[in-house]
Design a protein around this motif. Structure first.
Motif, PDB file in Angstrom:
ATOM      1  N   PHE A 217       0.832  -1.200   0.000  1.00 56.93           N
ATOM      2  CA  PHE A 217       0.000   0.000   0.000  1.00 56.93           C
ATOM      3  C   PHE A 217       0.869   1.253   0.000  1.00 56.93           C
ATOM      4  CE2 PHE A 217      -2.862   3.173   2.058  1.00 56.93           C
ATOM      5  CZ  PHE A 217      -3.680   3.323   0.959  1.00 56.93           C
ATOM      6  N   ARG A 248     -14.266  -4.615  10.917  1.00 53.93           N
ATOM      7  CA  ARG A 248     -12.880  -4.934  10.542  1.00 53.93           C
ATOM      8  C   ARG A 248     -12.401  -6.241  11.136  1.00 53.93           C
ATOM      9  NH1 ARG A 248      -9.750   0.368  11.945  1.00 53.93           N
ATOM     10  NH2 ARG A 248     -11.166   0.157  13.696  1.00 53.93           N
TER      11      ARG A 248
ATOM     12  N   GLY B  30      -9.270   9.279  -0.444  1.00 50.69           N
ATOM     13  CA  GLY B  30     -10.292   8.239  -0.616  1.00 50.69           C
ATOM     14  C   GLY B  30     -10.729   7.590   0.680  1.00 50.69           C
ATOM     15  N   PHE B  37     -14.236   9.561  -0.834  1.00 49.55           N
ATOM     16  CA  PHE B  37     -14.331   8.204  -0.291  1.00 49.55           C
ATOM     17  C   PHE B  37     -14.599   7.223  -1.415  1.00 49.55           C
ATOM     18  CE2 PHE B  37     -19.016   7.845  -0.386  1.00 49.55           C
ATOM     19  CZ  PHE B  37     -19.375   9.181  -0.474  1.00 49.55           C
ATOM     20  N   ILE B  38     -14.599   5.946  -1.062  1.00 52.34           N
ATOM     21  CA  ILE B  38     -14.828   4.914  -2.063  1.00 52.34           C
ATOM     22  C   ILE B  38     -16.328   4.616  -2.098  1.00 52.34           C
ATOM     23  CG2 ILE B  38     -14.236   2.575  -2.788  1.00 52.34           C
ATOM     24  CD1 ILE B  38     -11.780   4.189  -2.614  1.00 52.34           C
ATOM     25  N   GLN B  68      -5.596   7.854  -6.186  1.00 50.51           N
ATOM     26  CA  GLN B  68      -5.672   7.638  -4.745  1.00 50.51           C
ATOM     27  C   GLN B  68      -4.276   7.502  -4.171  1.00 50.51           C
ATOM     28  OE1 GLN B  68      -8.193   4.394  -3.767  1.00 50.51           O
ATOM     29  NE2 GLN B  68      -8.222   4.925  -1.601  1.00 50.51           N
ATOM     30  N   ALA B  70      -2.013   7.447  -0.205  1.00 51.64           N
ATOM     31  CA  ALA B  70      -2.096   7.468   1.256  1.00 51.64           C
ATOM     32  C   ALA B  70      -1.805   8.877   1.761  1.00 51.64           C
ATOM     33  CB  ALA B  70      -1.097   6.486   1.853  1.00 51.64           C
ATOM     34  N   SER B  73       1.926  10.203   2.512  1.00 54.77           N
ATOM     35  CA  SER B  73       2.884  10.570   1.463  1.00 54.77           C
ATOM     36  C   SER B  73       2.219  11.442   0.405  1.00 54.77           C
ATOM     37  CB  SER B  73       3.461   9.304   0.832  1.00 54.77           C
ATOM     38  OG  SER B  73       2.423   8.517   0.300  1.00 54.77           O
ATOM     39  N   PRO B  76       4.726  14.608  -0.450  1.00 53.48           N
ATOM     40  CA  PRO B  76       5.923  14.208  -1.211  1.00 53.48           C
ATOM     41  C   PRO B  76       5.615  13.762  -2.640  1.00 53.48           C
ATOM     42  CG  PRO B  76       5.990  13.270   0.984  1.00 53.48           C
ATOM     43  CD  PRO B  76       4.682  13.970   0.872  1.00 53.48           C
ATOM     44  N   ASN B  77       4.506  13.051  -2.830  1.00 51.77           N
ATOM     45  CA  ASN B  77       4.187  12.587  -4.174  1.00 51.77           C
ATOM     46  C   ASN B  77       3.736  13.727  -5.086  1.00 51.77           C
ATOM     47  OD1 ASN B  77       4.704   9.806  -4.653  1.00 51.77           O
ATOM     48  ND2 ASN B  77       3.222   9.335  -3.068  1.00 51.77           N
ATOM     49  N   GLN B  79       5.066  16.756  -4.857  1.00 55.02           N
ATOM     50  CA  GLN B  79       6.317  17.427  -5.198  1.00 55.02           C
ATOM     51  C   GLN B  79       7.143  16.612  -6.172  1.00 55.02           C
ATOM     52  OE1 GLN B  79       7.641  18.109  -1.166  1.00 55.02           O
ATOM     53  NE2 GLN B  79       7.198  20.268  -1.417  1.00 55.02           N
ATOM     54  N   ASN B  82       4.032  13.073  -9.175  1.00 52.48           N
ATOM     55  CA  ASN B  82       3.175  11.935  -9.504  1.00 52.48           C
ATOM     56  C   ASN B  82       1.734  12.361  -9.751  1.00 52.48           C
ATOM     57  OD1 ASN B  82       5.283  10.241  -9.430  1.00 52.48           O
ATOM     58  ND2 ASN B  82       4.949   9.560  -7.330  1.00 52.48           N
ATOM     59  N   ASP B 155     -10.800   6.882   9.848  1.00 51.59           N
ATOM     60  CA  ASP B 155     -11.638   5.806  10.357  1.00 51.59           C
ATOM     61  C   ASP B 155     -11.112   5.242  11.671  1.00 51.59           C
ATOM     62  OD1 ASP B 155     -13.869   4.090   9.735  1.00 51.59           O
ATOM     63  OD2 ASP B 155     -12.360   2.507   9.647  1.00 51.59           O
ATOM     64  N   GLU B 156      -9.786   5.066  11.735  1.00 46.20           N
ATOM     65  CA  GLU B 156      -9.187   4.481  12.936  1.00 46.20           C
ATOM     66  C   GLU B 156      -9.305   5.406  14.143  1.00 46.20           C
ATOM     67  OE1 GLU B 156      -5.386   1.917  11.562  1.00 46.20           O
ATOM     68  OE2 GLU B 156      -5.647   3.830  10.569  1.00 46.20           O
TER      69      GLU B 156
END
Lengths: 294, 243
Positions: A217, A248, B30, B37-38, B68, B70, B73, B76-77, B79, B82, B155-156
């Motif tokens: 991921f 989950r 996402g 979101f998905i 999509q 994370a 990062s 950084p992506n 810059q 990507n 979510d967590e």
């Protein structure tokens, strides 16, 4: 998916479940198993190849080649995996685009690294911004497989290097006494005999590789753990046709079963392979086989 | 024959290069309903920012494609090239403006709220508050005296409150309040809302002046003709703060 799923709020029980388990997100979840398995299937032989190359290079009598092999093994083994997966991929991607830039950009005078930004002309982007999403995904997949193979290759190189050293010296001397060239000794005696010594180390690596796939991921590939977390997370009514609480635990339990089953199958196959490779070898396992036959 | 193939390849390459200017890739997380979101039914990206991004691009005459990435990062992506823009519910803050640039906001400065199992949960000294890593809310909690518990995904953070790991979660009201509403009394808002940041804007590389100007113009147009307010209402409900 099914005709009875048109109105999810009106159904319940098993019907609801049959619809829920065939939503778009679930189909993606099922596909991600294919992705993960194919990453493993491609990475494992590639890593073995890198490892073999690294081990042969490290053993070489040509000093620069030996340094290269040893350097590769030491550099990868000494750096945390996560650094490779976060930093190396961006560096590799930038390296590819920087090289490409030399060939396709008209104006090479503009600086490439401005502060923390990396700038190349749009033509040098790999893949091009216009490329189909499938191409973008394939490129990410390729980068991921390469990075995995590079990291696991270094560990495999160390295992194979040790295995090559473990082949009894007497075997090699006998081959030399028969007048074989160093190349022939390597190919006909050393390589066929080293696998039994390498197998315990390689089987460890294989099992670690299976379980390292959630790192995918980080490389922009949505693996099974990502989807388990995404689907299992609590979903509110309103935007979601199938609202539910935090599921989950169930999805992670399913992954647990998958990983355990995969590990078990691997162990059985590796056990058989060990028995086969031990045949006729001057090892404890080989001795036991000889005694059993006599 | 060889020259023919070579010419065709060259033509194809230049054609691709001419097109390359027009395609803009947008990075998003996402995982932040209803911002992005998905879609449960299709498995594709959806949400307020996806709809808004596509509308802004069509107004600016660009072809846009969402990617999509994370949250960790996501800068950084950008810059590294990507993708060219970030639309991921990212608040405009001075810290972020040091590394990237923002368009004007497309979501007004909104309130962040604390949510706990009960309305009197401890959010001050001695309390444990969950927040997503690298958000303005995480920075705020760290300075509030409470113990900060960071998670990679929104979510967590909510799950941490539900299972007792944290006393409260601190995040955008737009994200948390629907969850409180849907929890059937299990969760409750704690204390008063806090105003943080300068609203949500599109994040771009400092050097992308041209793209920034195009997006700013499109956002201005959408603010003026009321279509942005309509979109905000559609995704965040009738009580949303409007422009």
């Amino acid at each position: 998916m099914f005709s009875w799923c048109a109105d999810p709020s009106a159904i319940s029980g098993l019907t609801w479940l049959s619809c829920f388990l065939t939503t778009g997100t679930h189909i993606n979840f099922y596909w991600s198993f294919v992705t993960v398995l194919s990453v493993i299937a491609i990475t494992a032989p590639l890593a073995l190849l890198f490892g073999f190359g690294g081990a042969v290079a490290a053993r070489s009598h040509v000093a620069p080649l030996s340094w290269l092999g040893r350097g590769y093994i030491a550099a990868v083994r000494g750096v945390p995996d996560i650094v490779y997966f976060l930093f190396f991929v961006i560096a590799l991607d930038q390296g590819i685009e920087w090289t490409n830039r030399l060939f396709v950009c008209d104006d090479l005078s503009a600086p490439v690294w401005v502060g923390t930004e990396f700038r190349v002309c749009p033509e040098a982007k790999v893949p091009l911004a216009t490329a189909a999403p499938a191409v973008q995904r394939a490129y990410n997949f390729g980068l991921a497989v390469f990075t995995f193979a590079l990291v696991f290759g270094a560990f495999a190189a160390n295992v194979l290097h040790g295995a090559m050293t473990a082949v009894p010296r007497a075997q090699l001397e006998t081959a030399e006494a028969y007048g074989m060239l160093p190349r022939q000794v390597f190919r006909r005696v050393l390589v066929p005999q080293m696998w039994i010594y390498a197998l315990p180390g390689l089987s460890n690596l294989w099992l670690i590789l299976i379980k390292a796939t959630p790192l995918l991921f980080l490389l922009g590939i949505q693996d099974i753990v990502y989807w388990a977390r995404e689907i299992g997370g609590a979903k509110l009514p309103g935007n979601n046709p199938y609202p539910h609480g935090d599921l989950r635990l169930w999805y992670f339990l399913a992954l647990l079963v998958f990983y355990l089953a995969f590990t078990r199958v691997s162990e059985i196959v590796l056990g058989r392979l060990t028995r086969r490779l031990a045949h006729g070898q001057a090892t404890l396992g080989g001795d036991a086989q000889r005694k059993a036959a006599a | 024959m060889k020259t023919l193939i070579l010419t065709t390849a060259l033509v194809a390459l230049t054609a691709g290069a001419a097109l390359a200017q027009e395609v803009v890739r947008i990075g998003t997380e996402g995982a932040y309903e209803p911002y992005n979101f998905i879609d449960q039914a299709t498995g594709e990206l959806t949400g307020f920012e996806i709809e808004l991004g596509n509308e802004l691009c069509s107004r600016a005459g660009l072809t846009c494609e969402f990617v999509q990435n994370a949250w960790d990062s996501i800068i950084p992506n950008l810059q590294s090239g990507n993708y060219d823009m970030i639309m991921a519910g990212m608040s405009i803050t001075p810290e972020r403006e040091q590394v990237i640039t923002f368009t004007q906001n497309y979501v007004p400065p909104a309130s962040s709220v604390y949510v706990g199992l009960s309305a009197d949960a401890n959010i001050g000294e001695g309390g444990v508050v969950a927040a997503q890593t690298g958000t303005i809310q995480a920075g705020f909690v760290a300075e509030s005296g409470a113990t900060l518990l960071e998670f990679a995904t929104p979510d967590e953070t909510v799950a941490a409150v539900r299972n007792g790991e944290a006393d409260a979660v601190f995040a955008d009201g737009e994200y948390l309040l629907p969850i409180v509403e849907g929890s059937g009394g299990e969760l409750a808002q704690v204390g008063e809302p806090v105003q943080l940041g300068g609203g949500v804007g599109i994040g771009l590389r400092d050097s992308d002046e041209e793209l920034k100007a195009k997006m700013d113009a499109a956002i201005t147009a959408m603010k003026e003709d009321g279509s942005l307010n309509a979109m905000l209402e559609k995704w965040f409900g009738a009580n949303v703060t409007r422009f």
